[in-house]
Scaffold this motif. Structure first.
Motif, PDB file in Angstrom:
ATOM      1  N   PHE A  81       3.849  10.771   3.883  1.00  0.00           N
ATOM      2  CA  PHE A  81       3.896  12.185   4.261  1.00  0.00           C
ATOM      3  C   PHE A  81       5.255  12.797   3.944  1.00  0.00           C
ATOM      4  CE2 PHE A  81       0.321  10.605   6.664  1.00  0.00           C
ATOM      5  CZ  PHE A  81      -0.583  11.646   6.621  1.00  0.00           C
ATOM      6  N   GLU A  82       6.317  12.096   4.280  1.00  0.00           N
ATOM      7  CA  GLU A  82       7.658  12.604   3.977  1.00  0.00           C
ATOM      8  C   GLU A  82       7.879  12.689   2.468  1.00  0.00           C
ATOM      9  OE1 GLU A  82      12.292  11.203   4.558  1.00  0.00           O
ATOM     10  OE2 GLU A  82      10.822  10.650   6.094  1.00  0.00           O
ATOM     11  N   SER A  83       7.408  11.691   1.731  1.00  0.00           N
ATOM     12  CA  SER A  83       7.558  11.699   0.278  1.00  0.00           C
ATOM     13  C   SER A  83       6.805  12.870  -0.345  1.00  0.00           C
ATOM     14  CB  SER A  83       7.056  10.376  -0.316  1.00  0.00           C
ATOM     15  OG  SER A  83       7.828   9.297   0.137  1.00  0.00           O
ATOM     16  N   TRP A  84       5.584  13.115   0.145  1.00  0.00           N
ATOM     17  CA  TRP A  84       4.819  14.260  -0.357  1.00  0.00           C
ATOM     18  C   TRP A  84       5.562  15.558  -0.073  1.00  0.00           C
ATOM     19  CZ3 TRP A  84       2.888  18.766   1.628  1.00  0.00           C
ATOM     20  CH2 TRP A  84       1.991  19.473   0.821  1.00  0.00           C
ATOM     21  N   LEU A  85       6.082  15.703   1.137  1.00  0.00           N
ATOM     22  CA  LEU A  85       6.774  16.932   1.527  1.00  0.00           C
ATOM     23  C   LEU A  85       7.993  17.193   0.647  1.00  0.00           C
ATOM     24  CD1 LEU A  85       7.398  19.311   3.448  1.00  0.00           C
ATOM     25  CD2 LEU A  85       8.620  17.672   4.898  1.00  0.00           C
ATOM     26  N   GLU A 118      12.060   9.354  -7.709  1.00  0.00           N
ATOM     27  CA  GLU A 118      11.079   8.590  -8.467  1.00  0.00           C
ATOM     28  C   GLU A 118      10.586   7.334  -7.746  1.00  0.00           C
ATOM     29  OE1 GLU A 118      15.247   7.504  -9.920  1.00  0.00           O
ATOM     30  OE2 GLU A 118      14.089   9.334  -9.496  1.00  0.00           O
ATOM     31  N   ALA A 119      11.337   6.872  -6.754  1.00  0.00           N
ATOM     32  CA  ALA A 119      10.924   5.659  -6.027  1.00  0.00           C
ATOM     33  C   ALA A 119      11.049   5.859  -4.521  1.00  0.00           C
ATOM     34  CB  ALA A 119      11.756   4.463  -6.477  1.00  0.00           C
ATOM     35  N   ARG A 120      10.836   7.080  -4.068  1.00  0.00           N
ATOM     36  CA  ARG A 120      11.083   7.404  -2.659  1.00  0.00           C
ATOM     37  C   ARG A 120      10.219   6.569  -1.714  1.00  0.00           C
ATOM     38  NH1 ARG A 120      13.755  11.366  -0.392  1.00  0.00           N
ATOM     39  NH2 ARG A 120      13.993  12.386  -2.408  1.00  0.00           N
ATOM     40  N   SER A 121       8.897   6.564  -1.908  1.00  0.00           N
ATOM     41  CA  SER A 121       8.013   5.828  -1.014  1.00  0.00           C
ATOM     42  C   SER A 121       8.290   4.333  -1.054  1.00  0.00           C
ATOM     43  CB  SER A 121       6.544   6.087  -1.380  1.00  0.00           C
ATOM     44  OG  SER A 121       6.184   7.428  -1.112  1.00  0.00           O
ATOM     45  N   THR A 122       8.558   3.813  -2.247  1.00  0.00           N
ATOM     46  CA  THR A 122       8.824   2.381  -2.386  1.00  0.00           C
ATOM     47  C   THR A 122      10.080   1.978  -1.625  1.00  0.00           C
ATOM     48  OG1 THR A 122       7.812   2.448  -4.581  1.00  0.00           O
ATOM     49  CG2 THR A 122       9.125   0.503  -4.039  1.00  0.00           C
ATOM     50  N   ILE A 123      11.152   2.732  -1.802  1.00  0.00           N
ATOM     51  CA  ILE A 123      12.413   2.422  -1.118  1.00  0.00           C
ATOM     52  C   ILE A 123      12.252   2.575   0.393  1.00  0.00           C
ATOM     53  CG2 ILE A 123      14.796   3.198  -0.763  1.00  0.00           C
ATOM     54  CD1 ILE A 123      14.915   3.856  -3.732  1.00  0.00           C
ATOM     55  N   MET A 124      11.551   3.609   0.831  1.00  0.00           N
ATOM     56  CA  MET A 124      11.356   3.814   2.266  1.00  0.00           C
ATOM     57  C   MET A 124      10.573   2.669   2.889  1.00  0.00           C
ATOM     58  SD  MET A 124      10.681   7.931   2.356  1.00  0.00           S
ATOM     59  CE  MET A 124      10.165   7.946   4.052  1.00  0.00           C
ATOM     60  N   ASN A 125       9.612   2.114   2.149  1.00  0.00           N
ATOM     61  CA  ASN A 125       8.874   0.963   2.666  1.00  0.00           C
ATOM     62  C   ASN A 125       9.709  -0.311   2.609  1.00  0.00           C
ATOM     63  OD1 ASN A 125       5.963   1.539   3.496  1.00  0.00           O
ATOM     64  ND2 ASN A 125       6.139   2.728   1.615  1.00  0.00           N
ATOM     65  N   PHE A 126      10.626  -0.394   1.666  1.00  0.00           N
ATOM     66  CA  PHE A 126      11.580  -1.510   1.655  1.00  0.00           C
ATOM     67  C   PHE A 126      12.428  -1.493   2.919  1.00  0.00           C
ATOM     68  CE2 PHE A 126      12.533  -3.947  -2.410  1.00  0.00           C
ATOM     69  CZ  PHE A 126      11.213  -3.922  -2.829  1.00  0.00           C
ATOM     70  N   PHE A 127      12.807  -0.296   3.357  1.00  0.00           N
ATOM     71  CA  PHE A 127      13.593  -0.175   4.582  1.00  0.00           C
ATOM     72  C   PHE A 127      12.861  -0.768   5.779  1.00  0.00           C
ATOM     73  CE2 PHE A 127      16.139   3.866   3.222  1.00  0.00           C
ATOM     74  CZ  PHE A 127      16.830   3.089   2.312  1.00  0.00           C
ATOM     75  N   ARG A 128      11.526  -0.727   5.755  1.00  0.00           N
ATOM     76  CA  ARG A 128      10.744  -1.169   6.895  1.00  0.00           C
ATOM     77  C   ARG A 128      10.571  -2.685   6.940  1.00  0.00           C
ATOM     78  NH1 ARG A 128       8.516   2.664   9.714  1.00  0.00           N
ATOM     79  NH2 ARG A 128       7.004   1.237  10.631  1.00  0.00           N
ATOM     80  N   VAL A 163       0.830  -1.202   0.000  1.00  0.00           N
ATOM     81  CA  VAL A 163       0.000   0.000   0.000  1.00  0.00           C
ATOM     82  C   VAL A 163       0.871   1.263   0.000  1.00  0.00           C
ATOM     83  CG1 VAL A 163      -1.731   1.310   1.294  1.00  0.00           C
ATOM     84  CG2 VAL A 163      -1.907  -1.176   1.143  1.00  0.00           C
ATOM     85  N   GLY A 164       1.928   1.260   0.817  1.00  0.00           N
ATOM     86  CA  GLY A 164       2.811   2.419   0.876  1.00  0.00           C
ATOM     87  C   GLY A 164       3.528   2.677  -0.429  1.00  0.00           C
ATOM     88  N   SER A 165       3.926   1.602  -1.111  1.00  0.00           N
ATOM     89  CA  SER A 165       4.650   1.754  -2.370  1.00  0.00           C
ATOM     90  C   SER A 165       3.753   2.275  -3.485  1.00  0.00           C
ATOM     91  CB  SER A 165       5.257   0.407  -2.776  1.00  0.00           C
ATOM     92  OG  SER A 165       6.194  -0.027  -1.810  1.00  0.00           O
ATOM     93  N   LEU A 166       2.451   2.033  -3.373  1.00  0.00           N
ATOM     94  CA  LEU A 166       1.514   2.552  -4.371  1.00  0.00           C
ATOM     95  C   LEU A 166       1.473   4.076  -4.377  1.00  0.00           C
ATOM     96  CD1 LEU A 166      -1.480   0.064  -3.982  1.00  0.00           C
ATOM     97  CD2 LEU A 166       0.037   0.295  -5.960  1.00  0.00           C
ATOM     98  N   ALA A 167       1.972   4.693  -3.298  1.00  0.00           N
ATOM     99  CA  ALA A 167       1.958   6.157  -3.218  1.00  0.00           C
ATOM    100  C   ALA A 167       2.765   6.788  -4.348  1.00  0.00           C
ATOM    101  CB  ALA A 167       2.509   6.614  -1.863  1.00  0.00           C
ATOM    102  N   ASP A 168       3.874   6.157  -4.739  1.00  0.00           N
ATOM    103  CA  ASP A 168       4.695   6.712  -5.815  1.00  0.00           C
ATOM    104  C   ASP A 168       3.919   6.783  -7.125  1.00  0.00           C
ATOM    105  OD1 ASP A 168       7.039   7.203  -4.368  1.00  0.00           O
ATOM    106  OD2 ASP A 168       7.686   5.120  -4.559  1.00  0.00           O
ATOM    107  N   LYS A 169       3.053   5.814  -7.358  1.00  0.00           N
ATOM    108  CA  LYS A 169       2.328   5.743  -8.622  1.00  0.00           C
ATOM    109  C   LYS A 169       0.944   6.353  -8.544  1.00  0.00           C
ATOM    110  CE  LYS A 169       2.396   4.685 -12.892  1.00  0.00           C
ATOM    111  NZ  LYS A 169       3.362   5.386 -13.751  1.00  0.00           N
ATOM    112  N   GLN A 170       0.229   6.080  -7.452  1.00  0.00           N
ATOM    113  CA  GLN A 170      -1.159   6.522  -7.331  1.00  0.00           C
ATOM    114  C   GLN A 170      -1.290   7.909  -6.701  1.00  0.00           C
ATOM    115  OE1 GLN A 170      -3.519   4.726  -8.766  1.00  0.00           O
ATOM    116  NE2 GLN A 170      -1.984   3.181  -9.299  1.00  0.00           N
ATOM    117  N   GLY A 171      -0.219   8.404  -6.117  1.00  0.00           N
ATOM    118  CA  GLY A 171      -0.256   9.743  -5.533  1.00  0.00           C
ATOM    119  C   GLY A 171      -0.025   9.738  -4.037  1.00  0.00           C
ATOM    120  N   ARG A 172       0.837  10.646  -3.578  1.00  0.00           N
ATOM    121  CA  ARG A 172       1.184  10.719  -2.148  1.00  0.00           C
ATOM    122  C   ARG A 172       0.022  11.302  -1.325  1.00  0.00           C
ATOM    123  NH1 ARG A 172       6.509  11.944  -4.223  1.00  0.00           N
ATOM    124  NH2 ARG A 172       7.624   9.957  -4.393  1.00  0.00           N
TER     125      ARG A 172
END
Length: 459
Positions: A145-149, A383-393, A92-101
Motif C-alpha cells: 500500500f505504501e509503495s503504491w501510494l 525501483e525496489a521499494r516493496s522488496t527493500i521494505m520486506n527485507f526490513f521485516r 509475495v510482498g517483493s513480487l509487488a515491484d514486478k507484478q504490480g502494487r
C-alpha cells in the motif's frame, strides 16, 4: 466498567481534540483539489484495510484462550504468523515491484479474508493455517500500500511535501480513529451483543471485501521497475546491494526492525501484563484507549512534519527514548510494589499505572508510523521499494519469533526489558542516521573539489 478507564479515555480524547482544534494556518499545508481527491481515495481504502486488521487485534489472544490453548501454544501460533511473514510474505510482498502494487493490495484482501474464516475452527492445524495466511497478509499491508501510494503520488506530479500530509492523515485515521471505532465495535460485538470472540473476525472480512471493491474500481496499476525483466532472485540481490551500499538505508532498516519488533512483542504482552492474576479487563475498550494514544501521537507528528524544523531524523531520537522508558515501567513496578496473589477481580493499582505507561508507548507508535514512512520515501529507491521494505521485516520477524518461542522460559519483565533495550539501541542508531544525513555524499565532495581546482586563482 471502572471509572478509571473512562477517565483515561476522556483525558486522551480531550488532548487530541485540543491539538486538532488549535491548529493554525502555519500547521496546515495548502493543496490542490486533484491531490485532495487522490488523498481521500487512498485514505478511504487504507482506513478499510486497517479496520479489517484492527478488529482482529484485541481478540486474537483471547480467542485462542477460549479454545483452551495455553500461553505456550498461543506463542507457537504467533510464531507461525511472524515466520510466515518472514518466509512467504517476503516473497509475495517483493513480487509487488514486478507484478504490480495494486495486484498485491488485492492479494492482501483475499489472503486476510481467508485468514478470518479459519478463526471459526478450534482445530490447532486450521488456526495455524490462519496464522500463516495472516503473516503473508501483514507483509503486504506494510509494503504494497505504501509503495503504491509513493509511486502514484510521484507519477501524478504532486509536491513531495504533500506526501507527508497523506502519511500523517493515514495514521491519524487508520491507526487512530478507525482503530478506536474498531475496538469499541469489537467490544459491542463480543460483550454487549454476546456474539462471541469470533464475531470481530467476521466483521473484519466484510470491511476487507468492501476495500477490495474500491481498489478494483478506482486504483490504477504501478510497478517498481517494469523496464527490466528481473527474476525474484535478481530483485533480492539488488535490494541487498542497495542496503549494503547505503548506510542510511541499512540504519533505517535496523531502526524499523528494532521498533516494530518491540511493538509486536508488546501486542502479545499487554494482556497478561494488565491481568497477571486473571483480572477482568475490557480488552476492546483498553485497545481503543491505546489507539486514541496512537492518534494523539500522529496528531503531534502531523504538526512536526508540517515545518522544516525539527527534522524527522532529529525528533525521532526523543520518541525512541520515551518509548524505551515506557516499557521499563512494568519492571520498576515489579521491584517497587508487592504483587497481589488474589485471583480475579478488577484491574489492580499497579495495572492502572502500567496502563498509563502503555498509553505513552502507543503515543510514540503514533509518531513513529508517519515519520518512518517519510524517511522511507526519502531514502529507499523507487525501483525496489516493496522488496527493500520486506527485507526490513526479516530481522523484525526473526526477533519476534525468538522472543515468542521462549515466552515460557522468561518472566514477562525480562521480555519487557529486552524490548526497552532494543528501543534504546534504536535511539542510538537514529542519532547516527541524523549525523550522516547531514553530510553530503562523497561524490558531491569530489565534484566540489574538482570545481575548486579548475577555478583560476585571483591574485
Amino acid at each position: 466498567m471502572e471509572m478509571f478507564y473512562y477517565l483515561v479515555f476522556g483525558a486522551l480524547g480531550a488532548v487530541v481534540a485540543a491539538l486538532e482544534l488549535s491548529k493554525t494556518n502555519k500547521d496546515r499545508v495548502i493543496t490542490s483539489s486533484a491531490f485532495n481527491s487522490f488523498k481521500n481515495n487512498y485514505l478511504l481504502v487504507y482506513s478499510l484495510m486497517m479496520a479489517g486488521d484492527w478488529l482482529q487485534g484485541p481478540y486474537v489472544y483471547y480467542l485462542y484462550t477460549t479454545y483452551g490453548y495455553g500461553k505456550g501454544e498461543i506463542g507457537q501460533l504467533f510464531i507461525a504468523g511472524f515466520g510466515s511473514s518472514m518466509l512467504f510474505g517476503t516473497i509475495v510482498g517483493s513480487l509487488a515491484d514486478k507484478q504490480g502494487r495494486k495486484r498485491a493490495c488485492v492479494t492482501y484482501c483475499i489472503t486476510y479474508i481467508l485468514s478470518c474464516v479459519t478463526k471459526h475452527s478450534p482445530q490447532y492445524k486450521i488456526l495455524m493455517l490462519g496464522r500463516i495466511l495472516g503473516g503473508i497478509a501483514t507483509s503486504l499491508l506494510f509494503s504494497a500500500f505504501e509503495s503504491w501510494l509513493v509511486a502514484e503520488h510521484n507519477k501524478r506530479g504532486f509536491e513531495q511535501q504533500w506526501l507527508s500530509l497523506t502519511f500523517a492523515k493515514a495514521i491519524f485515521l487508520g491507526n487512530g480513529l478507525v482503530a478506536i471505532v474498531s475496538g469499541l465495535f469489537g467490544n459491542v460485538l463480543v460483550d454487549t451483543l454476546s456474539l462471541g470472540p469470533v464475531a470481530p473476525f467476521d466483521a473484519a472480512a466484510c470491511f476487507l471485501a468492501v476495500g477490495m471493491a474500491v481498489i478494483l474500481s478506482s486504483w490504477s496499476e504501478n510497478y517498481g521497475d517494469p523496464a527490466e525483466n528481473k527474476d525474484l532472485l535478481t530483485q533480492f540481490k539488488g535490494a541487498a546491494v542497495a542496503i549494503a551500499s547505503d548506510e542510511k538505508i541499512a540504519l533505517l532498516g535496523a531502526i524499523q526492525s528494532l521498533f516494530e519488533g518491540s511493538m509486536y512483542t508488546f501486542v502479545f504482552l499487554w494482556t497478561p501484563a494488565l491481568s497477571p492474576n486473571e483480572e477482568e479487563i475490557p480488552h476492546g475498550f483498553i485497545f481503543a484507549t491505546f489507539m486514541l494514544s496512537s492518534m494523539l501521537g500522529s496528531s503531534l507528528a502531523s504538526r512536526l512534519m508540517a515545518h522544516p524544523s525539527p527534522r524527522v531524523e532529529s525528533y525521532m531520537q526523543i520518541v525512541f527514548l520515551v518509548s524505551s522508558a515506557s516499557l521499563l515501567l512494568p519492571i520498576l513496578i515489579n521491584f517497587l510494589m508487592v504483587p497481589s496473589n488474589v485471583k480475579g477481580g478488577s484491574i489492580s493499582f499497579s495495572g492502572c499505572i502500567q496502563l498509563l505507561g502503555f498509553c505513552a508507548f502507543e503515543a510514540c507508535v503514533g509518531i513513529f508510523w508517519p515519520s518512518i514512512m517519510k524517511m522511507r520515501s526519502q531514502y529507499i529507491p523507487e525501483e525496489a521499494r516493496s522488496t527493500i521494505m520486506n527485507f526490513f521485516r526479516i530481522p523484525l520477524n526473526i526477533f519476534v519469533c525468538v522472543v515468542l518461542y521462549n515466552v515460557d522460559a522468561f518472566p514477562i519483565t525480562v521480555m519487557f526489558g529486552m524490548c526497552s533495550i532494543f528501543l534504546f539501541v534504536a535511539c542510538v542508531l537514529q542519532r547516527r542516521l541524523l549525523v550522516i544525513s547531514d553530510k553530503p555524499k562523497t561524490g558531491d565532495w569530489e565534484l566540489k573539489d574538482r570545481d575548486t581546482e579548475s577555478e583560476p586563482l585571483n591574485m
